[in-house]
Design an enzyme around this catalytic site. Sequence first.
Site, PDB file in Angstrom:
ATOM      1  N   TYR A  49       0.708  -1.166  -0.225  1.00 50.94           N
ATOM      2  CA  TYR A  49       0.067  -0.628  -0.092  1.00 50.94           C
ATOM      3  C   TYR A  49       0.984   1.487  -0.176  1.00 50.94           C
ATOM      4  O   TYR A  49       0.802   2.380  -0.329  1.00 50.94           O
ATOM      5  CB  TYR A  49      -0.513  -0.238   1.115  1.00 50.94           C
ATOM      6  N   VAL A  85     -10.087   4.503  -4.395  1.00 56.15           N
ATOM      7  CA  VAL A  85      -9.396   3.878  -3.017  1.00 56.15           C
ATOM      8  C   VAL A  85      -8.191   4.804  -3.644  1.00 56.15           C
ATOM      9  O   VAL A  85      -7.999   5.561  -2.636  1.00 56.15           O
ATOM     10  CB  VAL A  85      -8.391   2.977  -2.857  1.00 56.15           C
ATOM     11  N   ASP A  86      -8.114   5.831  -5.028  1.00 52.72           N
ATOM     12  CA  ASP A  86      -7.132   6.566  -5.408  1.00 52.72           C
ATOM     13  C   ASP A  86      -7.247   8.076  -5.196  1.00 52.72           C
ATOM     14  O   ASP A  86      -5.637   9.045  -5.111  1.00 52.72           O
ATOM     15  CB  ASP A  86      -6.035   6.155  -6.040  1.00 52.72           C
ATOM     16  N   HIS A 101     -14.909   1.729  -1.483  1.00 51.51           N
ATOM     17  CA  HIS A 101     -13.937   0.746  -0.805  1.00 51.51           C
ATOM     18  C   HIS A 101     -12.896   1.588   0.000  1.00 51.51           C
ATOM     19  O   HIS A 101     -11.799   1.333   0.008  1.00 51.51           O
ATOM     20  CB  HIS A 101     -13.199   0.688  -1.477  1.00 51.51           C
TER      21      HIS A 101
HETATM   22  N1  APR Z   1     -12.080   4.047 -19.304  1.00 50.19           N
HETATM   23  C1  APR Z   1     -12.720   3.596 -19.211  1.00 50.19           C
HETATM   24  N2  APR Z   1     -12.933   1.924 -18.691  1.00 50.19           N
HETATM   25  C2  APR Z   1     -12.019   1.337 -18.842  1.00 50.19           C
HETATM   26  C3  APR Z   1     -10.737   1.994 -19.315  1.00 50.19           C
HETATM   27  C4  APR Z   1     -10.469   3.767 -19.761  1.00 50.19           C
HETATM   28  N3  APR Z   1      -9.620   4.133 -20.086  1.00 50.19           N
HETATM   29  N4  APR Z   1     -10.040   1.858 -18.787  1.00 50.19           N
HETATM   30  C5  APR Z   1     -10.256   0.631 -18.334  1.00 50.19           C
HETATM   31  N5  APR Z   1     -11.389   0.577 -18.511  1.00 50.19           N
HETATM   32  C6  APR Z   1     -11.779  -0.801 -18.019  1.00 50.19           C
HETATM   33  C7  APR Z   1     -11.698  -1.856 -18.053  1.00 50.19           C
HETATM   34  O1  APR Z   1     -12.429  -3.081 -19.155  1.00 50.19           O
HETATM   35  C8  APR Z   1     -12.537  -2.615 -17.104  1.00 50.19           C
HETATM   36  O2  APR Z   1     -13.769  -3.224 -17.355  1.00 50.19           O
HETATM   37  O3  APR Z   1     -12.145  -0.740 -17.080  1.00 50.19           O
HETATM   38  C9  APR Z   1     -11.870  -1.806 -15.684  1.00 50.19           C
HETATM   39  C10 APR Z   1     -11.650  -2.256 -14.666  1.00 50.19           C
HETATM   40  O4  APR Z   1     -11.981  -3.314 -13.921  1.00 50.19           O
HETATM   41  P1  APR Z   1     -11.515  -3.439 -12.553  1.00 50.19           P
HETATM   42  O5  APR Z   1      -9.933  -3.606 -12.696  1.00 50.19           O
HETATM   43  O6  APR Z   1     -11.261  -4.626 -12.376  1.00 50.19           O
HETATM   44  O7  APR Z   1     -11.657  -2.263 -11.899  1.00 50.19           O
HETATM   45  P2  APR Z   1     -13.486  -1.975 -10.527  1.00 50.19           P
HETATM   46  O8  APR Z   1     -14.152  -2.785 -11.631  1.00 50.19           O
HETATM   47  O9  APR Z   1     -13.243  -1.106 -10.304  1.00 50.19           O
HETATM   48  O10 APR Z   1     -12.655  -3.033  -9.515  1.00 50.19           O
HETATM   49  C11 APR Z   1     -13.412  -3.007  -8.590  1.00 50.19           C
HETATM   50  O11 APR Z   1     -12.308  -4.248  -7.141  1.00 50.19           O
HETATM   51  O12 APR Z   1     -10.660  -5.436  -6.669  1.00 50.19           O
HETATM   52  C12 APR Z   1     -11.380  -4.661  -6.098  1.00 50.19           C
HETATM   53  O13 APR Z   1     -11.998  -3.312  -4.295  1.00 50.19           O
HETATM   54  C13 APR Z   1     -11.333  -3.429  -6.128  1.00 50.19           C
HETATM   55  O14 APR Z   1     -12.200  -1.183  -6.381  1.00 50.19           O
HETATM   56  C14 APR Z   1     -11.657  -2.343  -7.033  1.00 50.19           C
HETATM   57  C15 APR Z   1     -12.962  -3.248  -6.729  1.00 50.19           C
END
Ligand code: APR
Length: 227
Positions: A49, A85-86, A101
Amino acid sequence: MLTGAGVSAESGVPTFRDAQTGLWARFDPRELATPAAFAKNPRLVWDWYAWRRERVSRVEPNAGHRALVEIERRVPEFVLITQNVDGLHQRAGSRRIVELHGNITRVKCSREGTHVERWDASDGEVPQCPSCGALLRPDVVWFEEMLPPDALAAAENAASRCDLMLVAGTSAEVYPAAALPRFAEEAGAIVVEVNPDSTALSHRVDYALRAPSGVALPALVAASWTA
Ligand code: APR
């Protein structure tokens, strides 16, 4: 509005399900972001972290974050629910934010949950709570943990009262956040997904804008208010 890691991708913050790079490449975030991982190896989790916090402090909000600030300025009822969380939404200038989160920039006592403003990790050890001596931990929600009840209630309330829900940059795989668009749908709202790729949610949405949020969200603002 519901945002996820993809909204910060154009700022250079890796999404959660992307492969990590560099030093931490061999660790799976899903194995580090758990209470069990912290109990087993607090130092490893703290250091991970600390590394992420440092990375985030060096990047800037992008055009997608800024477009959401603009929407908030123009739409009095606008609520920004984020899984991120950023802290980049806050740094861009968004104010009405529901953090589902937590926030990586904050630290709390691992026993009592109280926030701690200052800590010193200069000796390489995980710092301790000044009042009870337990280890400090990031103020984020780990896998297997409950979401902050107030934040979840506020998010569900906003989702079930809106008439338009934008869902940007989330894979819609992690619950309960992934259920929020359904609240909106059941309330008769229009649901719009902003994501270059299709997701678990895509088949249910009214519209899908298949573009990065840093492109689609400013375009949406421009189309809504300068026509
Ligand atoms: N613009 C929009 N969407 C994008 C971009 C972009 N430039 N680049 C990537 N993506 C999309 C991807 O296609 C994907 O569907 O963002 C999504 C990211 O998905 P995850 O990595 O699963 O993130 P998230 O949905 O926020 O995860 C949810 O899970 O791991 C835990 O606590 C963590 O808050 C997080 C939660």
